[in-house]
Design an enzyme around this catalytic site. Structure first.
Site, PDB file in Angstrom:
ATOM      1  N   ASP A   1       0.825  -1.209   0.000  1.00 19.56           N
ATOM      2  CA  ASP A   1       0.000   0.000   0.000  1.00 19.56           C
ATOM      3  C   ASP A   1       0.858   1.258   0.000  1.00 19.56           C
ATOM      4  OD1 ASP A   1      -2.829   1.221   0.574  1.00 19.56           O
ATOM      5  OD2 ASP A   1      -1.460   2.197   1.978  1.00 19.56           O
TER       6      ASP A   1
ATOM      7  N   TYR B   1       3.024  10.148  -0.514  1.00 20.88           N
ATOM      8  CA  TYR B   1       3.981   9.588   0.447  1.00 20.88           C
ATOM      9  C   TYR B   1       5.420   9.791  -0.027  1.00 20.88           C
ATOM     10  CZ  TYR B   1       0.032   6.977   2.526  1.00 20.88           C
ATOM     11  OH  TYR B   1      -1.157   6.609   3.122  1.00 20.88           O
TER      12      TYR B   1
ATOM     13  N   SER C   1     -10.571   5.751   1.846  1.00 20.56           N
ATOM     14  CA  SER C   1      -9.765   5.786   3.061  1.00 20.56           C
ATOM     15  C   SER C   1     -10.252   6.911   3.966  1.00 20.56           C
ATOM     16  CB  SER C   1      -8.284   6.002   2.730  1.00 20.56           C
ATOM     17  OG  SER C   1      -7.506   6.042   3.914  1.00 20.56           O
TER      18      SER C   1
END
Length: 321
Positions: free
Chosen positions: A48, A53, A146
């Protein structure tokens, strides 16, 4: 490593997945390759990441290069741009985010695309239509959400039906023995709708490893000692919680487990949970945590954990999203 089907008709994923919110490795790309290689050796198939990120997508794509594409499940997210700027979930933003992720991950398709947060500026029909186009084009295989509330998930499922897009298969909430917000509404709704739960931060940002002692400053190399990391941990760092965590660690040792293993096992033993995402700095750390997969905790143990943290858990549904 055991594997489970994600939702109704979703991919088969490992009970423990490798999350990349923190850097894949402190040792650069070679270290990332070793970590991903160790994950694959352990039977981990769920990886994931997200475009926001840092360079995680690119590092992951390089680390997985050469592995048979059907042997792993790639999960990434749209909503934020690199650097954390909000792009939202307009058709243009979703498509741009997916194209960027495909390039970074060095792949032709994403197995699971999640809307990283809810976008109240964009009609759900527009977002779901964009997901539907990407499904038809083969650029994504499944989609989910999410940190969406139960109301938002229900509305998205209704919108998917209205625009003729097949339903989502995954919800990715923060979930741990200390952060139990999803239990009241999100997880039960997802169970009813055939949506699997992939829990992130099952270790409560490392707090449940037991490394933070009451009355002592956090270790210098820990997340709580970092100003950025501390921002997402402050609500966990109260002395009463740290004291309960020490009791939890004692219970783990009594069970022949580390506190991290017990924390991940607890999440995997909760109703509706398909997989738990863990981070790791080294293959050795990952190997230890991943061994939580397949552990069946007894009902008395689950009840004792509830008693240890009674009055200390955060379960306000306002914390979702």
């Amino acid at each position: 490593m055991r594997h489970r089907t994600l939702g109704a008709g979703g991919p088969v994923v490992s009970e423990v997945g490798l999350g990349t919110w923190r850097p894949l490795s402190r040792d650069g790309r070679r270290g990332a390759a070793r970590l991903v290689g160790a994950a694959r050796d352990l039977g981990i198939t769920l990886f994931d990441t997200a475009g926001s990120y840092g360079d995680a997508e690119e590092a992951l794509g390089i680390a997985l290069r050469g592995a048979p594409r059907e042997s792993y499940v790639l999960s990434t997210k749209v909503y934020y741009e690199p650097g954390g700027t909000v792009a939202g979930l307009s058709r243009a933003a979703v498509r741009a985010g997916v194209e960027r992720s495909l390039r970074a991950l060095r792949t032709e398709h994403i197995d699971l695309l999640s809307a990283h947060r809810f976008d109240d500026r964009t009609p759900l029909a527009e977002t779901l239509t964009a997901f539907g186009e990407l499904l038809e084009e083969g650029k994504i295989a499944h989609y989910g959400f999410s940190e969406w509330t139960a109301q938002q998930i229900a509305a998205a499922c209704a919108a998917a039906t209205e625009v003729g897009v097949r339903p989502p298969v995954a919800s990715q909430p923060q979930y741990s023995v200390l952060w139990r917000v999803p239990e009241k509404a999100v997880v039960p709704l997802c169970q009813d709708l055939g949506i699997g739960t992939v829990a992130f931060w099952p270790l409560a940002q490392g707090l449940l490893t037991g490394k933070y002692a009451p009355g002592e400053p956090p270790p210098a190399d820990s997340r709580a000692a970092d100003p950025t990391g501390r921002l997402v941990m402050d609500h966990f760092m109260a002395e009463p919680i740290l004291e309960r965590v020490q009791l939890f660690a004692r219970l783990a040792r009594h069970q022949g487990m580390t506190p991290a293993q017990l924390a991940v096992s607890w999440v995997l033993n909760r109703p509706g949970v398909t997989s738990a995402l863990v981070g790791a700095s080294t293959p050795e750390q990952l190997n230890q945590t991943a061994s939580a997969a397949g552990v069946l905790l007894s009902e008395p143990t689950m009840e004792l954990i509830d008693k240890i943290f009674a009055g200390c858990v955060y379960d306000d549904v306002a914390g979702t999203g």
